[in-house]
Motif scaffolding. Structure first.
Motif, mmCIF file in Angstrom:
data_model
loop_
_atom_site.group_PDB
_atom_site.id
_atom_site.type_symbol
_atom_site.label_atom_id
_atom_site.label_comp_id
_atom_site.label_asym_id
_atom_site.label_seq_id
_atom_site.Cartn_x
_atom_site.Cartn_y
_atom_site.Cartn_z
ATOM 1 N N GLN A 1 -7.584 -1.796 4.797
ATOM 2 C CA GLN A 1 -7.066 -3.118 3.437
ATOM 3 C C GLN A 1 -7.105 -3.880 3.927
ATOM 4 O O GLN A 1 -6.384 -4.239 4.728
ATOM 5 N N ALA B 1 -7.244 -2.197 -3.297
ATOM 6 C CA ALA B 1 -6.122 -0.648 -3.193
ATOM 7 C C ALA B 1 -5.592 -0.141 -1.875
ATOM 8 O O ALA B 1 -6.463 0.305 -1.469
ATOM 9 N N SER B 2 -4.135 0.819 -2.196
ATOM 10 C CA SER B 2 -4.459 1.471 -1.339
ATOM 11 C C SER B 2 -4.990 2.939 -1.261
ATOM 12 O O SER B 2 -5.697 3.269 -2.136
ATOM 13 N N TYR C 1 -4.690 5.658 -1.082
ATOM 14 C CA TYR C 1 -4.619 7.257 -2.090
ATOM 15 C C TYR C 1 -4.282 6.776 -3.392
ATOM 16 O O TYR C 1 -3.230 7.341 -3.540
ATOM 17 N N SER C 2 -3.652 5.197 -3.483
ATOM 18 C CA SER C 2 -3.434 4.960 -5.240
ATOM 19 C C SER C 2 -4.551 5.436 -6.461
ATOM 20 O O SER C 2 -3.590 5.932 -7.489
ATOM 21 N N MET D 1 -6.501 3.279 -7.263
ATOM 22 C CA MET D 1 -5.977 2.633 -8.510
ATOM 23 C C MET D 1 -7.487 1.842 -7.758
ATOM 24 O O MET D 1 -7.784 0.608 -8.423
ATOM 25 N N LYS E 1 2.173 -4.078 -6.609
ATOM 26 C CA LYS E 1 2.470 -2.269 -7.182
ATOM 27 C C LYS E 1 1.192 -1.846 -6.433
ATOM 28 O O LYS E 1 1.552 -0.873 -6.399
ATOM 29 N N ILE E 2 -0.270 -1.914 -6.765
ATOM 30 C CA ILE E 2 -0.759 -1.015 -6.694
ATOM 31 C C ILE E 2 -1.664 -0.986 -5.182
ATOM 32 O O ILE E 2 -2.183 -0.215 -4.594
ATOM 33 N N GLN E 3 -0.976 -2.075 -4.582
ATOM 34 C CA GLN E 3 -1.787 -2.014 -3.283
ATOM 35 C C GLN E 3 -0.556 -0.807 -1.989
ATOM 36 O O GLN E 3 -0.760 -0.059 -1.344
ATOM 37 N N GLY E 4 1.199 -1.359 -2.732
ATOM 38 C CA GLY E 4 1.566 -0.274 -2.292
ATOM 39 C C GLY E 4 2.056 0.003 -0.673
ATOM 40 O O GLY E 4 0.736 -0.577 0.099
ATOM 41 N N VAL F 1 1.518 2.773 2.450
ATOM 42 C CA VAL F 1 0.654 4.011 2.480
ATOM 43 C C VAL F 1 1.555 4.469 3.626
ATOM 44 O O VAL F 1 2.627 3.775 4.727
ATOM 45 N N ARG G 1 0.606 3.957 -12.986
ATOM 46 C CA ARG G 1 0.911 3.116 -11.671
ATOM 47 C C ARG G 1 0.522 1.250 -11.440
ATOM 48 O O ARG G 1 1.061 1.393 -10.510
#
Length: 145
Positions: free
Chosen positions: A14, A35-36, A38-39, A41, A81-84, A86, A129
Motif C-alpha cells: 500500500q 486504498a486498503s 480489503y476496502s 475502493m 478514509k478509504i486507506q484506513g 488493515v 465507504r
C-alpha cells in the motif's frame, strides 16, 4: 508456475505518500493513494481522484501549482478514509503461509465464488465507504457545461 499445483504467491503493498505532485508530475490512482486492499475502493478511488484532479486543473488552468495543491487538499480526506487501517489478523488470514493454510484459503475462495458470496455482500452493503466526504462539482471548464 501456472501448471504447478504447489506454487502460491501473494504480496500486499500500500502506497502512502505525503505529496502527490512535484513540479508538473502528478500521481493519481493507486500510484498516489492505494486504498486498503480489503476496502473494495481501488477503482472508485482512482475515478474520484481523476475527477478531482480534472476539476482543479480546469478551475485553475493558468496556475498549475494551485490546482495541484487543491487536488491534494480536496482529495486527502477521502483518501485517508478509504486507506484506513488493515487489521493484521485479517492480513494473516488472507495471506496464508503453510501448505495447509493455502489449500484452505483456496478452497474457501472457490466455494465463496461458487456461492456468489461477493455478489451477495455487494448487494447488501449499504455503508458509504467514503464517509461524509462529497464529490466536488462537475470538473468541466467554465462555460462548457
Amino acid at each position: 508456475m501456472e501448471q504447478s499445483p504447489f506454487f502460491y504467491s501473494q504480496e500486499i503493498v500500500q502506497v502512502r505518500t505525503g505529496a502527490w505532485a512535484k513540479g508538473r508530475v502528478v500521481l493519481a490512482g493507486d500510484a498516489a493513494h492505494c486504498a486498503s486492499p480489503y476496502s473494495g475502493m481501488g477503482t472508485s478511488g482512482g475515478l474520484v481522484g481523476a475527477h478531482v484532479l480534472a476539476g482543479e486543473i480546469n478551475r485553475h488552468p493558468d496556475d498549475l501549482p494551485t490546482a495541484l495543491a487543491n487536488y491534494d487538499t480536496v482529495l486527502r480526506p477521502f483518501v485517508d478514509k478509504i486507506q484506513g487501517r488493515v487489521n493484521p489478523r485479517l492480513l494473516r488470514l488472507a495471506l496464508p503461509m503453510t501448505r495447509r493454510a493455502i489449500d484452505t484459503f483456496q478452497t474457501a475462495a472457490a466455494l465463496a465464488c461458487r456461492l456468489h458470496v461477493p455478489d451477495l455482500v455487494a448487494r447488501f452493503s449499504k455503508e458509504d465507504r467514503g464517509g461524509s466526504w462529497q464529490l466536488p462539482p462537475n470538473p468541466a471548464p467554465s462555460g462548457t457545461g
